[in-house]
Design a protein around this motif. Structure first.
Motif, short mmCIF file in Angstrom:
data_model
loop_
_atom_site.label_atom_id
_atom_site.label_comp_id
_atom_site.label_asym_id
_atom_site.label_seq_id
_atom_site.Cartn_x
_atom_site.Cartn_y
_atom_site.Cartn_z
N LYS A 53 9.26 -2.92 15.17
CA LYS A 53 9.29 -1.81 14.61
C LYS A 53 10.28 -0.69 15.21
O LYS A 53 10.95 -0.22 14.59
N TYR A 98 4.75 -6.09 17.60
CA TYR A 98 4.89 -5.39 16.37
C TYR A 98 5.50 -3.96 16.87
O TYR A 98 6.57 -3.71 16.17
N THR A 150 1.65 -9.71 1.04
CA THR A 150 0.54 -8.80 1.22
C THR A 150 0.39 -7.84 -0.15
O THR A 150 -0.72 -7.43 -0.40
N VAL A 176 -2.23 5.12 8.49
CA VAL A 176 -1.97 5.86 7.11
C VAL A 176 -3.39 4.88 6.43
O VAL A 176 -3.64 3.70 6.51
N ASP A 220 10.08 -7.26 -3.07
CA ASP A 220 8.84 -7.29 -2.53
C ASP A 220 8.51 -8.77 -2.58
O ASP A 220 8.61 -9.26 -3.61
N PHE A 263 1.10 -1.05 0.04
CA PHE A 263 -0.12 0.02 -0.02
C PHE A 263 0.75 1.31 0.07
O PHE A 263 0.97 1.98 -0.97
N ILE A 264 1.61 1.58 0.94
CA ILE A 264 2.31 2.83 1.30
C ILE A 264 3.27 2.76 0.26
O ILE A 264 3.94 3.78 -0.56
#
Ligand code: NAD
Length: 311
Positions: free
Chosen positions: A145, A141, A35, A171, A31, A11-12
């Motif tokens: 991160k 998570y 997902t 986002v 990638d 997505f982003i």
């Protein structure tokens, strides 16, 4: 200048890739399509279907010799990270370390990292949260991160690789995956467009800071182009409740469905909003798209997708 974007079919990362290409950068995407989708990656970018944890990543670096890296590939699910912390750590920590080692070996000069402002501060002690707020993640998570932020600093100190951490709020926008647990705008939009029920976890009063994806892509470009270095919170600094985001999506879809309620899921914080003053001062970043307009654009994307599928 050549930039390697990890997670660029997501997505982003795909919006960031679009923005970099529009600014004249060459873009290479790594990638594993776990997902992400091939069709998200811009056609002008070279896509390598490679897992960031694999040795094959090194061959991509040897072949492409990128000048800079923009790192978006990650395991992004907060609740799943509570169930399977080792998998989360394997992608988010060990994958990032493999990437950093490639950056070191192939003399990459700058890394932009997609951090999280929503999942690493724990239950906020004050709002909006700035970069000085104590770090107390309540999900694996959030831990994974945040851990990478420390590694980035060590690679700067020891190997002179500059970095910018952009800590994202929630986002949203076109191409967000509506099938996972994240991306509530996408999830609500598709459910309402298809006449399915929507579930709010909790009583609707939990809050999040929502930012439209092209504003986030712009921040990546500013971070890459400029001299600024270090850690930056991004966000509008505005708390939006779960009920309010539901109502905003419902209005854009044009239905009058009522939400269902279910218990809060583990790992989720009560309230969050991020103070982006430092990003404004040092990166020259400011958000442009307000919530109603951004949600409208996202809903139009999902409406067109739904209509295409219906044909
Ligand atoms: N969406 C948000 O609100 C948000 C908030 C804070 C931080 N972030 C961060 O932004 C980044 C992008 O998130 P997104 O929402 O676009 O999610 P996304 O799932 O759409 O993008 C992640 C991409 O990484 C790829 N990927 C996953 N594991 C990989 C691996 N092992 N090797 C190679 N590729 C892999 C996926 O296929 C996908 O294309 C992530 O790092 C996430 O932690 C997102």
């Amino acid at each position: 200048m050549k930039v390697l974007v990890t997670g660029g079919a997501g997505f982003i990362g795909s919006h960031v890739s679009d923005r970099l290409l529009a600014d004249g950068y060459q873009v290479v995407i790594v990638d594993n399509l776990s997902t992400g989708k091939r069709e998200n990656a811009p056609s002008k970018a070279t896509l390598y279907e490679v897992d960031i944890r694999e040795e094959a990543l090194r061959q991509v670096f040897a072949q492409e010799r990128p000048d800079a890296v923009v790192h978006h590939a990650a395991h992004i699910y907060v609740t799943a990270s509570v169930r399977e912390p080792a998998h989360d750590a394997s992608v988010n920590i060990l994958g990032s370390l493999n990437l950093l080692e490639c950056c070191r070996k192939f003399a990459v000069r700058k890394i932009i990292y997609a951090g999280t402002g929503g999942a690493m501060f724990g239950q906020a002690k004050y709002l909006p949260v700035d970069e000085q707020h104590p770090i107390e993640p309540i999900s694996p998570y959030g831990v994974s991160k945040h851990t990478v932020e420390h590694y980035l600093h060590t690679y700067k100190v020891n190997h002179d690789i500059d970095y910018v951490v952009l800590r994202y709020p929630n986002v949203y926008g076109p191409r967000q995956d509506p099938h996972g647990e994240a991306g509530v705008v996408a999830i609500f939009a598709l459910a309402l467009l298809n006449g399915r029920p929507c579930t709010i976890f909790g009583d609707g009063t939990k809050t999040r800071d929502y930012c439209y994806v092209t504003d986030i892509a712009e921040a990546n470009l500013l971070a890459l182009n400029g001299q600024a270095s270090g850690i930056y919170n991004l966000g509008r600094g505005i708390e939006v409740s779960d009920l309010e985001i539901f109502e905003t999506v419902r209005e854009a879809v044009g239905v009058d469905t009522e939400p269902r309620y279910a218990p809060v899921r583990p790992g989720e914080v009560e309230r969050i909003a991020l103070d982006a003053s430092k990003a404004r001062r040092e990166l020259g970043w400011a958000w442009q798209v307000d919530l109603r307009e951004g949600v409208k654009r996202a809903v139009e994307f999902y409406r067109a997708q739904t209509e295409r599928k219906g044909r």
